[in-house]
Design a protein around this motif. Structure first.
Motif, PDB file in Angstrom:
ATOM      1  N   LEU B  84       0.864  -1.226   0.063  1.00 12.03           N
ATOM      2  CA  LEU B  84      -0.086  -0.036  -0.129  1.00 12.03           C
ATOM      3  C   LEU B  84       0.840   1.170  -0.155  1.00 12.03           C
ATOM      4  CD1 LEU B  84      -2.914  -0.463  -0.366  1.00 12.03           C
ATOM      5  CD2 LEU B  84      -3.003  -0.556   2.294  1.00 12.03           C
ATOM      6  N   ASP B  85       2.041   1.270   0.340  1.00 13.48           N
ATOM      7  CA  ASP B  85       2.724   2.210   0.623  1.00 13.48           C
ATOM      8  C   ASP B  85       3.699   2.652  -0.490  1.00 13.48           C
ATOM      9  OD1 ASP B  85       4.323   0.150   0.868  1.00 13.48           O
ATOM     10  OD2 ASP B  85       5.642   0.585   2.223  1.00 13.48           O
ATOM     11  N   ILE B  87       3.136   4.572  -4.400  1.00 14.96           N
ATOM     12  CA  ILE B  87       2.236   5.456  -5.355  1.00 14.96           C
ATOM     13  C   ILE B  87       1.730   4.827  -6.567  1.00 14.96           C
ATOM     14  CG2 ILE B  87       2.300   7.674  -6.857  1.00 14.96           C
ATOM     15  CD1 ILE B  87       2.981   8.099  -3.989  1.00 14.96           C
ATOM     16  N   SER B  90      -1.199   3.130  -5.147  1.00 11.74           N
ATOM     17  CA  SER B  90      -2.691   3.927  -4.608  1.00 11.74           C
ATOM     18  C   SER B  90      -3.104   4.735  -5.840  1.00 11.74           C
ATOM     19  CB  SER B  90      -2.049   4.902  -3.507  1.00 11.74           C
ATOM     20  OG  SER B  90      -1.171   5.742  -4.069  1.00 11.74           O
ATOM     21  N   LEU B  93      -5.419   2.244  -7.444  1.00  8.44           N
ATOM     22  CA  LEU B  93      -6.871   2.307  -6.606  1.00  8.44           C
ATOM     23  C   LEU B  93      -7.485   3.463  -6.933  1.00  8.44           C
ATOM     24  CD1 LEU B  93      -5.458   0.983  -3.356  1.00  8.44           C
ATOM     25  CD2 LEU B  93      -6.400  -0.337  -4.973  1.00  8.44           C
ATOM     26  N   ARG B  94      -6.873   4.606  -7.178  1.00  5.04           N
ATOM     27  CA  ARG B  94      -7.639   5.723  -7.400  1.00  5.04           C
ATOM     28  C   ARG B  94      -8.487   5.547  -8.865  1.00  5.04           C
ATOM     29  NH1 ARG B  94      -5.854  10.634  -9.343  1.00  5.04           N
ATOM     30  NH2 ARG B  94      -3.720   9.786  -9.536  1.00  5.04           N
ATOM     31  N   ASN B 109      -4.029  -6.037   1.499  1.00  4.13           N
ATOM     32  CA  ASN B 109      -2.571  -5.988   1.560  1.00  4.13           C
ATOM     33  C   ASN B 109      -2.106  -7.221   1.559  1.00  4.13           C
ATOM     34  OD1 ASN B 109      -0.131  -5.048   1.276  1.00  4.13           O
ATOM     35  ND2 ASN B 109      -0.474  -3.443   2.648  1.00  4.13           N
ATOM     36  N   TYR B 111       1.191  -7.666   1.381  1.00  8.60           N
ATOM     37  CA  TYR B 111       2.645  -7.277   1.894  1.00  8.60           C
ATOM     38  C   TYR B 111       3.673  -8.391   1.093  1.00  8.60           C
ATOM     39  CZ  TYR B 111       0.063  -5.413   5.734  1.00  8.60           C
ATOM     40  OH  TYR B 111      -0.912  -4.636   6.529  1.00  8.60           O
ATOM     41  N   LEU B 229      14.682  -0.262  -0.445  1.00  4.33           N
ATOM     42  CA  LEU B 229      15.675   0.875  -0.561  1.00  4.33           C
ATOM     43  C   LEU B 229      17.054   0.445   0.109  1.00  4.33           C
ATOM     44  CD1 LEU B 229      15.760   3.981  -1.323  1.00  4.33           C
ATOM     45  CD2 LEU B 229      15.326   4.479   1.054  1.00  4.33           C
ATOM     46  N   ARG B 254      12.836   3.552  -7.135  1.00  4.88           N
ATOM     47  CA  ARG B 254      13.116   3.209  -5.419  1.00  4.88           C
ATOM     48  C   ARG B 254      14.776   2.824  -5.512  1.00  4.88           C
ATOM     49  NH1 ARG B 254       9.786   1.911  -0.527  1.00  4.88           N
ATOM     50  NH2 ARG B 254       8.098   2.586  -1.989  1.00  4.88           N
ATOM     51  N   PHE B 279       6.401  10.049  -6.284  1.00  2.00           N
ATOM     52  CA  PHE B 279       7.372  11.357  -6.110  1.00  2.00           C
ATOM     53  C   PHE B 279       8.765  11.303  -5.854  1.00  2.00           C
ATOM     54  CE2 PHE B 279       6.527   9.584  -2.344  1.00  2.00           C
ATOM     55  CZ  PHE B 279       5.491   9.764  -1.575  1.00  2.00           C
ATOM     56  N   PHE B 280       9.219  10.055  -5.795  1.00  2.00           N
ATOM     57  CA  PHE B 280      10.508  10.056  -5.652  1.00  2.00           C
ATOM     58  C   PHE B 280      11.245  10.736  -6.624  1.00  2.00           C
ATOM     59  CE2 PHE B 280      10.650   5.688  -3.909  1.00  2.00           C
ATOM     60  CZ  PHE B 280      11.138   5.946  -2.504  1.00  2.00           C
ATOM     61  N   GLU B 282      10.756  13.484  -8.099  1.00  2.00           N
ATOM     62  CA  GLU B 282      10.855  14.979  -7.934  1.00  2.00           C
ATOM     63  C   GLU B 282      11.203  15.252  -6.374  1.00  2.00           C
ATOM     64  OE1 GLU B 282       7.154  16.542  -9.698  1.00  2.00           O
ATOM     65  OE2 GLU B 282       7.845  16.097 -11.507  1.00  2.00           O
ATOM     66  N   THR B 283      11.469  14.397  -5.557  1.00  2.00           N
ATOM     67  CA  THR B 283      11.718  14.748  -4.378  1.00  2.00           C
ATOM     68  C   THR B 283      13.369  14.501  -4.197  1.00  2.00           C
ATOM     69  OG1 THR B 283      11.345  12.662  -3.281  1.00  2.00           O
ATOM     70  CG2 THR B 283       9.723  14.273  -3.135  1.00  2.00           C
TER      71      THR B 283
END
Lengths: 336, 336
Positions: B84-85, B87, B90, B93-94, B109, B111, B229, B254, B279-280, B282-283
């Motif tokens: 679930l963790d 992007i 999710s 799912l969206r 989940n 896992y 990671l 990742r 978002f990796f 861009e972060t």
DNA sequence: TTGTAGGCGTTATCAT
DNA sequence: ATGATAACGCCTACAA
């Protein structure tokens, strides 16, 4: 005739789901006996064995709809989350899972939208869930009313709402801890990137109380932004271009990372502190110092609290606080 | 006597859920008439109005368990996600949400554990979901067997499994695109951080085919790591300490970020390319060049495909491919 | 158009 | 210990 009837019944079962009735026929007992067997009632060792064998052979599993219909309650818990693309949330869900014995979770994403949150509450009720766990950043009056009106067991997380059973993070204590740590850094000029308390009181208000108290002797600027990376980046850039800061504190890790990006673009190297628990802290360079809450633990407590509320209907409002800890990383390290 | 009985019924309803029977009594009609009203059957304008008023007043909603019990099917779709963790997940799912008309999703989940995945399939079936959408990185034989044996409509995503209706990402095409781009960078020595095809065939094999083809004239090293990671960081460090690379390609964003961390620690500045949409990209600093898939779109197609499978039971296996695009950012920019 | 009656699969009560 | 029976809320022939 009778034989062939039974036979055809058994055959016809092959593609449908086998019911308690089928089992009863095959075992030559009444369905109530099978039911008793299934629910640990009294059955002779002999019939118990007979039924047991057939149940296993047929891979019988009870029809949950019939059960729920009969029992007038069920073991599905509606879980409303503000967002899914967040470590905090998914850790919390993992915590729920972890403790869960027999319930199933119906997860609904509210996309950080109070309207959707309200709609989710209503939809869950119309779906007859056995209870609701609401993770939220902000309770509108409408939502409060809906929660109050509901006969279901409900537990919330995220906001310290006095009227509801809840699990909250020790935002205030976190702020105080960070405040104490900040003092040891002796900053000259601090930028606080906060969010409006109207949007998230726990974050915007509670979290920053201790920080501001600690900065009584230090010049600081507070800029309001929001939870989105882009917005934070933009707002931070504006602030950091206008003045020079040697310490930036973000209301969340994400916000702190946004500020880092801006600092990098402006060739500034202040120290940074964030809040929360994300892989952000370890994927950015430098790694981010952060006050980390255990959302996993929060999830576990949340489930326990829910079960307690559901099964014991406590008359007094329950409140559980989850603590966190400051993890110091490179972003406040010596090289800065 | 009769009156008071009815009266007490109405009173007692206040805290329970109002049923079709209650409505019928209040409207002085048979419950079948109410049922017909609810399901668009024939009712006179007069009684329709009468019932309508009461239904609204009482905020009646049907008991879904009774409905499902009767109809032998329901509108709950079990969705099994590997994690679930993320992007990617999710967003998917969206996408499901986005298209959804009337179904509710039961999100489970797994896992990233095949055992849990299998358990989830079985549990969902025992809960009588109306179908299953399985997002997966890896299908074991046991799981294949469970899926094949199930009478439910099932759609999978993530792996190009010939026996099942599926939505897959254009991993092969992505690899080719990246391969073509890599050629324009004229790297001297390339590090490929891949994952074992046994764990994720779509990633480990399909994604890297095109890349390796493009590197026919270029020295490169392939190192197998995993999706975490920390592992990626560790494996990258080992490889980058042993040899000098000017381009690092990670199987996922990742992994590429893990390599970045190691490069930073080793004071190396190769170029980096990742895969996925996070978002990796861009972060991290520098922002990561990445081949991005639209998982949101994938989610939408997934739901559409599921509905098609459920409602039309197509005899031929359905296969939908979702494309992506290369987004070039600083990590392969000129300053490197 | 409306009402009556039966059944979906389960559990619980009450005799036997 | 066991079995017949009713009930949960809903839907749907079938009858009126």
């Amino acid at each position: 005739m009778t034989t062939s009837r039974v036979f055809s019944d058994i055959i016809s079962v092959m593609n449908k789901k086998v019911t308690i009735n089928d089992i009863a026929k095959m075992a030559n007992v009444a369905k109530s006996t099978v039911s008793r067997y299934l629910n640990g009632g009294s059955v002779s060792a002999q019939t118990r064995l007979k039924i047991e064998r057939i149940v296993q052979e047929q891979r019988y599993t009870p029809n949950t709809f019939a059960q729920s219909l009969k029992q007038q309650t069920n073991h599905t818990i509606g879980v409303i989350v503000p967002r899914l693309d967040s470590i905090a949330q998914s850790d919390m869900l993992r915590g729920l899972d972890e403790c869960n014995q027999e319930d199933t979770f119906l997860i609904v994403n509210a996309y950080q939208d109070p309207k959707r949150e309200l709609a989710a509450i209503e939809k869950l009720q119309s779906q007859n869930v056995g209870g609701i766990i609401l993770l939220t950043a902000n309770l509108t009056d409408e939502i409060r009313a809906a929660l109050t009106a509901s006969p279901l067991p409900i537990v919330i997380q995220g906001q310290d709402e006095p009227d509801f059973h809840r699990v909250i993070m020790a935002d205030q204590h976190g702020g105080e801890t960070v405040g104490a740590y900040v003092k040891t850094l002796h900053p000259k000029n601090v930028l606080l990137l906060n969010v409006n308390a109207e949007i998230d009181h726990a974050v915007g208000h509670d979290r920053f109380m201790g920080i501001k108290a600690a900065l009584a002797q230090t010049p600081y600027t507070e800029v309001m932004t929001d939870f989105k990376l882009d917005t934070a980046k933009h707002d931070a850039k504006k602030a950091m271009a206008a003045d020079q800061y040697d310490l930036v504190i973000g209301a969340t890790d994400r916000i702190a990372v946004g500020a880092m990006q801006s600092g990098y673009a402006l060739h500034q190297k202040p120290q940074y502190i964030g809040f929360g628990q994300s892989f952000f802290s370890e994927t950015v360079t430098p790694n981010l110092t952060s006050f980390e809450f255990s959302f996993f633990e929060a999830g576990k407590q949340l489930y326990r609290l829910f079960v307690k509320v559901r099964d014991e209907s406590p008359q007094t409002i329950q409140r559980v606080v989850i603590d966190g800890q400051l993890v110091i990383r490179d972003s406040t390290g010596p090289q800065h």
